[in-house]
Design a protein around this motif. Structure first.
Motif, PDB file in Angstrom:
ATOM      1  N   LEU A  73      46.046  34.813  65.818  1.00 14.17           N
ATOM      2  CA  LEU A  73      46.039  35.166  64.136  1.00 14.17           C
ATOM      3  C   LEU A  73      45.945  33.622  63.423  1.00 14.17           C
ATOM      4  CD1 LEU A  73      49.960  36.248  64.028  1.00 14.17           C
ATOM      5  CD2 LEU A  73      48.723  37.925  62.654  1.00 14.17           C
ATOM      6  N   GLU A  74      45.662  32.490  64.284  1.00  9.17           N
ATOM      7  CA  GLU A  74      45.939  31.457  63.472  1.00  9.17           C
ATOM      8  C   GLU A  74      44.270  31.872  62.948  1.00  9.17           C
ATOM      9  OE1 GLU A  74      48.751  27.693  63.711  1.00  9.17           O
ATOM     10  OE2 GLU A  74      46.865  28.789  65.194  1.00  9.17           O
ATOM     11  N   ALA A  75      43.388  32.055  64.359  1.00 13.13           N
ATOM     12  CA  ALA A  75      42.077  32.299  64.180  1.00 13.13           C
ATOM     13  C   ALA A  75      41.241  33.278  63.050  1.00 13.13           C
ATOM     14  CB  ALA A  75      41.350  32.293  65.950  1.00 13.13           C
ATOM     15  N   GLU A  76      41.876  34.447  63.197  1.00 11.82           N
ATOM     16  CA  GLU A  76      41.393  35.358  62.770  1.00 11.82           C
ATOM     17  C   GLU A  76      41.469  35.287  61.462  1.00 11.82           C
ATOM     18  OE1 GLU A  76      43.172  40.462  62.203  1.00 11.82           O
ATOM     19  OE2 GLU A  76      43.041  39.356  63.466  1.00 11.82           O
ATOM     20  N   THR A  77      43.002  34.216  60.411  1.00 12.13           N
ATOM     21  CA  THR A  77      43.961  34.840  59.035  1.00 12.13           C
ATOM     22  C   THR A  77      43.157  32.739  58.586  1.00 12.13           C
ATOM     23  OG1 THR A  77      45.509  33.652  59.125  1.00 12.13           O
ATOM     24  CG2 THR A  77      44.938  36.413  59.703  1.00 12.13           C
ATOM     25  N   ALA A 155      50.908  34.573  58.033  1.00 13.97           N
ATOM     26  CA  ALA A 155      49.513  35.311  58.814  1.00 13.97           C
ATOM     27  C   ALA A 155      49.222  36.641  59.223  1.00 13.97           C
ATOM     28  CB  ALA A 155      49.705  34.512  59.675  1.00 13.97           C
ATOM     29  N   PHE A 156      50.710  37.403  59.699  1.00 12.26           N
ATOM     30  CA  PHE A 156      50.927  39.024  59.494  1.00 12.26           C
ATOM     31  C   PHE A 156      50.500  39.452  58.637  1.00 12.26           C
ATOM     32  CE2 PHE A 156      54.188  38.216  63.312  1.00 12.26           C
ATOM     33  CZ  PHE A 156      53.113  38.471  64.335  1.00 12.26           C
ATOM     34  N   ALA A 157      50.955  39.435  57.253  1.00 11.09           N
ATOM     35  CA  ALA A 157      50.548  39.748  56.481  1.00 11.09           C
ATOM     36  C   ALA A 157      49.110  39.198  55.950  1.00 11.09           C
ATOM     37  CB  ALA A 157      51.640  39.437  54.979  1.00 11.09           C
ATOM     38  N   LYS A 158      49.160  37.950  55.629  1.00 10.50           N
ATOM     39  CA  LYS A 158      47.583  38.096  55.438  1.00 10.50           C
ATOM     40  C   LYS A 158      46.108  38.923  56.080  1.00 10.50           C
ATOM     41  CE  LYS A 158      44.011  34.540  54.422  1.00 10.50           C
ATOM     42  NZ  LYS A 158      43.639  33.295  54.459  1.00 10.50           N
ATOM     43  N   GLY A 159      47.027  38.704  57.661  1.00 14.05           N
ATOM     44  CA  GLY A 159      45.916  39.573  58.196  1.00 14.05           C
ATOM     45  C   GLY A 159      45.573  40.989  57.636  1.00 14.05           C
ATOM     46  N   ALA A 160      46.531  41.963  57.616  1.00 21.65           N
ATOM     47  CA  ALA A 160      47.088  43.052  57.305  1.00 21.65           C
ATOM     48  C   ALA A 160      46.366  43.043  56.003  1.00 21.65           C
ATOM     49  CB  ALA A 160      48.111  43.378  57.340  1.00 21.65           C
ATOM     50  N   ARG A 161      46.011  42.500  55.316  1.00 21.03           N
ATOM     51  CA  ARG A 161      45.849  42.418  53.932  1.00 21.03           C
ATOM     52  C   ARG A 161      44.226  42.170  53.599  1.00 21.03           C
ATOM     53  NH1 ARG A 161      49.968  38.195  51.524  1.00 21.03           N
ATOM     54  NH2 ARG A 161      50.765  39.656  49.306  1.00 21.03           N
ATOM     55  N   MET A 162      43.584  41.516  54.821  1.00 20.78           N
ATOM     56  CA  MET A 162      42.484  41.734  55.101  1.00 20.78           C
ATOM     57  C   MET A 162      41.905  42.467  55.431  1.00 20.78           C
ATOM     58  SD  MET A 162      42.691  37.579  57.200  1.00 20.78           S
ATOM     59  CE  MET A 162      40.966  37.662  57.389  1.00 20.78           C
ATOM     60  N   LEU A 163      42.661  43.835  56.564  1.00 20.32           N
ATOM     61  CA  LEU A 163      42.050  44.818  56.139  1.00 20.32           C
ATOM     62  C   LEU A 163      42.678  46.350  55.964  1.00 20.32           C
ATOM     63  CD1 LEU A 163      43.482  44.603  60.256  1.00 20.32           C
ATOM     64  CD2 LEU A 163      41.267  44.280  59.809  1.00 20.32           C
ATOM     65  N   GLY A 164      42.907  45.205  54.021  1.00 19.23           N
ATOM     66  CA  GLY A 164      42.708  46.901  53.592  1.00 19.23           C
ATOM     67  C   GLY A 164      44.217  46.952  53.550  1.00 19.23           C
ATOM     68  N   ALA A 165      45.929  47.001  54.052  1.00 17.15           N
ATOM     69  CA  ALA A 165      47.546  46.742  53.620  1.00 17.15           C
ATOM     70  C   ALA A 165      47.707  46.485  52.312  1.00 17.15           C
ATOM     71  CB  ALA A 165      47.472  46.238  54.750  1.00 17.15           C
ATOM     72  N   ARG A 166      48.149  46.836  51.786  1.00 18.08           N
ATOM     73  CA  ARG A 166      49.395  46.075  50.505  1.00 18.08           C
ATOM     74  C   ARG A 166      50.852  45.805  50.672  1.00 18.08           C
ATOM     75  NH1 ARG A 166      49.295  51.480  47.541  1.00 18.08           N
ATOM     76  NH2 ARG A 166      49.310  52.595  49.235  1.00 18.08           N
ATOM     77  N   ILE A 167      51.137  44.815  49.963  1.00 17.16           N
ATOM     78  CA  ILE A 167      52.060  43.820  49.928  1.00 17.16           C
ATOM     79  C   ILE A 167      52.567  44.223  48.317  1.00 17.16           C
ATOM     80  CG2 ILE A 167      53.646  42.237  50.729  1.00 17.16           C
ATOM     81  CD1 ILE A 167      51.467  42.198  53.035  1.00 17.16           C
ATOM     82  N   HIS A 168      54.161  44.488  48.573  1.00 21.35           N
ATOM     83  CA  HIS A 168      54.351  44.662  46.619  1.00 21.35           C
ATOM     84  C   HIS A 168      55.992  43.778  47.117  1.00 21.35           C
ATOM     85  CE1 HIS A 168      51.605  47.672  45.282  1.00 21.35           C
ATOM     86  NE2 HIS A 168      51.600  48.281  45.728  1.00 21.35           N
ATOM     87  N   GLU A 169      55.801  43.129  46.334  1.00 21.49           N
ATOM     88  CA  GLU A 169      57.551  42.108  46.089  1.00 21.49           C
ATOM     89  C   GLU A 169      58.006  42.168  45.167  1.00 21.49           C
ATOM     90  OE1 GLU A 169      56.868  37.836  48.490  1.00 21.49           O
ATOM     91  OE2 GLU A 169      55.295  37.790  47.180  1.00 21.49           O
ATOM     92  N   GLY A 170      59.094  41.744  45.016  1.00 23.24           N
ATOM     93  CA  GLY A 170      59.974  42.846  43.642  1.00 23.24           C
ATOM     94  C   GLY A 170      59.901  44.037  43.844  1.00 23.24           C
ATOM     95  N   TRP A 171      60.449  45.020  44.680  1.00 22.75           N
ATOM     96  CA  TRP A 171      60.104  46.548  44.756  1.00 22.75           C
ATOM     97  C   TRP A 171      61.165  47.344  45.640  1.00 22.75           C
ATOM     98  CZ3 TRP A 171      59.965  51.950  45.792  1.00 22.75           C
ATOM     99  CH2 TRP A 171      59.431  52.733  44.840  1.00 22.75           C
ATOM    100  N   LYS A 172      61.854  47.371  45.139  1.00 22.93           N
ATOM    101  CA  LYS A 172      63.294  47.685  45.811  1.00 22.93           C
ATOM    102  C   LYS A 172      63.759  49.019  45.607  1.00 22.93           C
ATOM    103  CE  LYS A 172      68.414  47.067  44.947  1.00 22.93           C
ATOM    104  NZ  LYS A 172      69.444  46.231  44.137  1.00 22.93           N
ATOM    105  N   VAL A 173      64.143  49.910  46.587  1.00 23.25           N
ATOM    106  CA  VAL A 173      64.072  50.694  47.376  1.00 23.25           C
ATOM    107  C   VAL A 173      65.653  51.463  47.036  1.00 23.25           C
ATOM    108  CG1 VAL A 173      63.873  52.740  49.128  1.00 23.25           C
ATOM    109  CG2 VAL A 173      62.432  50.827  49.092  1.00 23.25           C
TER     110      VAL A 173
END
Length: 803
Positions: A73-77, A155-173
């Motif tokens: 992860l460190e190398a990737e992100t 690092a997991f989150a950035k790696g996912a974003r680099m591959l096109g995934a989205r993260i929504h904070e403050g989004w309550k289900v």
């Protein structure tokens, strides 16, 4: 309306890892929904220590894989995960704990980690502040250490974003609504997202998220302290960053932190959190310290690490963590729902995140992971586990977090939760009970008026002589055992046979009353178990399988039955019965059935025994002349009375035998068991089940996966081992060696009382699997000689079962 292929609910380290691994697998339109901010739950305050010490090779491997990902992860992100790759130490101050260390060394050899035993001097070189007067041994794990929970998650989150995934904070289900097309409407103050798949990775809130769908999870949040001391000169003076440690007999874990020691304990005075309802908002929050609860445990800590008792406390972290009844996560597709995946119940989420994130993504993308996850499957628990049972087990698991887990031990917390009608009769007969899918069932029966109590041990217990007597009585006379651990299904209708051909790769019985066996196979050709098939009529079949895996089997079977002209009835909760085995079993059955012709070997029939509706199968799990009598649960006591009366009339000394004797006898015959031998990591060809397969069946839904596994060749062969007599016996999971080379592993083992030798079923690499091959089994640090047998160990030709 916004759309997502997958909506991961929860932005802790587990949710971020799953998002990353799904994106790595090539999936797009992925989103994490976090009601607060990433890491806001238990991830935020985790101590984040980690090593691979675990009795489960699966969990140990998942941790090893996580530690490998730190660098990747460190190398990737380009992000620093805050990793301190210092390894870990586990300390033993009792002989039993030393046995446990040696057992864990075997797990390390299975997963490719070379644990090193340390002398007292070597231990003090790492941690000179430890009191080693009572230390009997210690073990060093070169992998792992500790990481920054926030850094790893980001690092997991950035790696996912680099591959096109989205993260929504403050989004309550706030609501989850199933759609008619199998997806979900995920709604809250921010709007609604239409998701094809939802993954519940909500950590502390996972049960509440499950409840939005009408489901429940067996989990409880427990309050836990760890403390950080003021700087300690002797700790500051340690030249290199020392390994994290677990001084488990003292009940403490720790590491160096800020020149002092970060340490945590699991106190007996337990406290839960949010059992009735979690707070609407609990984000990056802690509880007030409650140190009075820790005082009894602190005495042991001060004795083991005196400098802690002589130093002030700089800070206290008191926060909640998730506990399940067995401390393992809850994974898998939720029953009775479409496209709802559970990824909850992680006690050590930081160190498990990478390995389990990878396997969860494999499960979702490829249909099944590359490792057997049945021990962590959410379906290992039924509705019976919700409430009192989970509450009692979670509190017990917390208080005994560092208790040694012996292979013969039965946890008593929360029991009994389910009892059969025979329970009181078994108590009178001297049963020592165990648990099978929540049901109390006899493990063995006490003899010579001894109490039915068993000492937890890695060695032979009081049960050994009792089980020997049960096995020998079955061999010489006749015995009966409970069928509560079996699942029972009825398939009826015009397309019943077509359904079975789609669902199972084995042959179907050719005529009414015929019996066959079939593997249960997943989409990749791995085993989920096996099934006995009885053809009652041309459009009516009875299936018998593993009770502990019944909900997992139904996850596989029921979707195949949809839109077919048939009725699938799950009778597992309503049916049970007895198995009668031994050379005089037929005499008892003839007296019981009073002139009704009995089925021949590998046949069955429905019949009435008095007023009781029963189904009789003639097959053998233990290698003797045997019959199974299946009946309604409500009729079990009446059937028992008729059975024992018939035996008495026939002059047969019919005695009960328990699960331990049944296991010993099935191992003598080399009969594989669901979970131990029959699991997703093994193919039918490796388990010697080719003879069951119907090569003409072109309807089987997993035929491609099965063919691919066969074409790939055998990684292992399932073989029987006879082991040398030794002060300890293998219990399952031990690695096998030929010289210094790993040759395979033992899947299950027991003393074979009918043949008078320790035996095992093993999976051996083909180059070491020839009959007569000499291997060694690593057992509690000892190398025990083992010989590969030609066939099974008892009645090789199978004449007794066919008598």
């Amino acid at each position: 309306m916004k759309h997502a292929r997958v909506a991961v609910i929860g932005g802790g380290v587990i949710g971020a890892s799953i998002l990353y691994h799904l994106a790595k697998a090539g999936w797009s339109d992925l989103v994490v929904l976090e009601w607060s901010r990433l890491t806001a739950g238990s991830t935020w305050h985790a101590a984040a220590n980690g090593n691979t010490f675990n009795g489960s090779p699966l969990i140990a491997w998942s941790m090893k894989r996580t530690f490998e990902l730190w660098s990747e992860l460190e190398a990737e992100t380009g992000l620093n995960v805050g990793a301190h790759r210092v390894g870990g130490i586990m300390i033993a101050r009792t002989e039993a704990r030393l046995d446990e260390l040696n057992r864990l060394r075997g797990v390390g050899k299975r997963i490719g980690v070379d644990y090193q035993m340390l002398s007292r001097k070597e231990l003090l070189d790492f941690w000179p502040v430890l009191n080693t007067e009572t230390v009997l041994g210690a073990m060093f794990d070169p992998s792992g250490g500790h990481a920054d929970p926030n850094g790893l998650t980001m690092a997991f989150a950035k790696g996912a974003r680099m591959l096109g995934a989205r993260i929504h904070e403050g989004w309550k289900v706030e609501s989850l609504t199933a759609t008619e097309h199998g997806g979900w409407l995920v709604s809250g103050p921010n709007g609604t997202i239409q998701a094809d798949i939802i993954i519940n990775a909500a950590g502390l809130y996972a049960d509440e998220i499950a409840q939005l769908t009408g489901a429940r999870l067996p989990m409880i949040n427990m309050r836990h302290h760890y403390l950080i001391t003021e700087p300690i000169a002797a700790v500051q003076g340690i030249r290199r960053d020392p390994p994290v440690f677990r001084d488990v007999d003292a009940g403490v874990y720790g590491r160096r932190e800020g020149g002092g020691i970060l340490f945590g304990i699991y106190e007996a005075d337990t406290r839960d959190f949010g059992v009735d309802k979690m707070p609407d908002e609990f984000s990056q929050q802690l509880f007030e310290p409650d140190l009075d609860r820790l005082l009894p445990s602190l005495e042991h800590v001060f004795e083991a690490i005196p400098c802690i008792g002589q130093t002030g406390i700089k800070s206290v972290v008191h926060g909640p963590f998730v506990f399940t009844p067995d401390q393992r996560p809850l994974l898998g597709w939720m029953p009775g729902q479409s496209n709802h995946f559970c990824a909850a119940g992680f006690l050590a989420g930081i160190s498990m995140s990478g390995g389990f994130g990878q396997m969860i993504a494999e499960w979702i993308v490829e249909g099944t992971p590359h490792r057997d996850l049945s021990s962590c499957d959410v379906l290992r628990y039924g509705d019976w586990a919700i409430g009192r049972y989970t509450h009692a087990r979670a509190h017990d698991a917390y208080a005994k977090r560092y208790k040694i887990h012996f292979p013969n031990e039965e946890v008593i917390a929360g029991r009994p939760v389910r009892t059969t009608p025979m329970h009181e009769r078994y108590e009178v007969l001297g049963a020592c009970f165990g648990v099978a899918d929540g049901w109390e069932r006899p493990n063995w029966f006490a003899i010579d008026r001894q109490p039915p109590v068993e000492t937890a041990t890695f060695r032979r217990s009081e049960a050994h002589r009792a089980v020997a007597g049960e096995c020998l009585h079955v061999r010489d006379e006749a015995g009966y055992t409970d069928l509560i651990s079996f699942a029972n299904y009825l398939v009826e209708g015009e397309q019943a046979a077509d359904f079975l051909r789609r669902a199972l790769p084995g042959r179907l019985p050719a005529k009414d009353g015929g019996l066959t066996l079939s593997p249960v196979v997943d989409v990749k050709g791995g085993l989920l178990g096996d099934m006995t098939i009885l053809r009652l009529q041309s459009h009516r079949y009875m299936l018998v399988g593993s009770g502990s895996h019944s909900r997992m089997h139904l996850r596989h079977l029921l979707p195949i039955a949809e839109d077919m002209n048939l009725r699938f009835s799950n009778r597992t909760e309503q049916w049970t019965g007895f198995s009668i085995a031994g050379p005089k079993a037929r005499v008892v059955m003839e007296a019981l059935c009073k002139g009704t012709p009995l089925p021949n070997f590998f046949a069955g029939m429905e019949c009435r025994i008095g007023a009781l509706e029963c189904t009789i199968l003639r097959l053998s799990y233990v290698g003797e002349l045997s019959y199974e009598i299946h009946c309604a649960m409500k009729d079990q006591v009446a059937l028992h009375d008729k059975l024992t009366a018939a035996a008495k009339k026939a002059g047969v000394d019919l005695r009960p035998f328990g699960a331990r004797a049944m296991n010993s006898m099935r191992i003598e015959k080399g009969v594989p068991r669901t979970g131990d031998e029959l699991n997703a990591e093994i193919s039918p060809h490796e388990a010697g089940m080719e003879w069951m397969l119907d090569r003409t069946n072109n309807q089987f839904v997993s035929q491609t996966g099965l063919s691919n596994r066969e074409a790939a060749g055998k990684r292992y062969e399932m073989r029987m081992l006879r082991l040398a007599e030794h002060e300890v016996d293998p219990t399952g999971g031990e690695p096998l060696f030929q010289g210094s080379k790993v040759a395979g592993y033992i899947s299950s083992a027991s003393y074979g009382h009918r043949v008078g030798a320790p035996l095992a079923i093993a999976f051996i690499k083909p180059e070491y699997a020839a009959s007569g091959s000499k291997l060694t089994a690593w057992t509690l640090g000892a190398a025990i000689d083992a010989e590969v047998l030609e066939g099974c160990a008892y009645d090789v030709e199978g004449q007794l079962a066919r008598a």
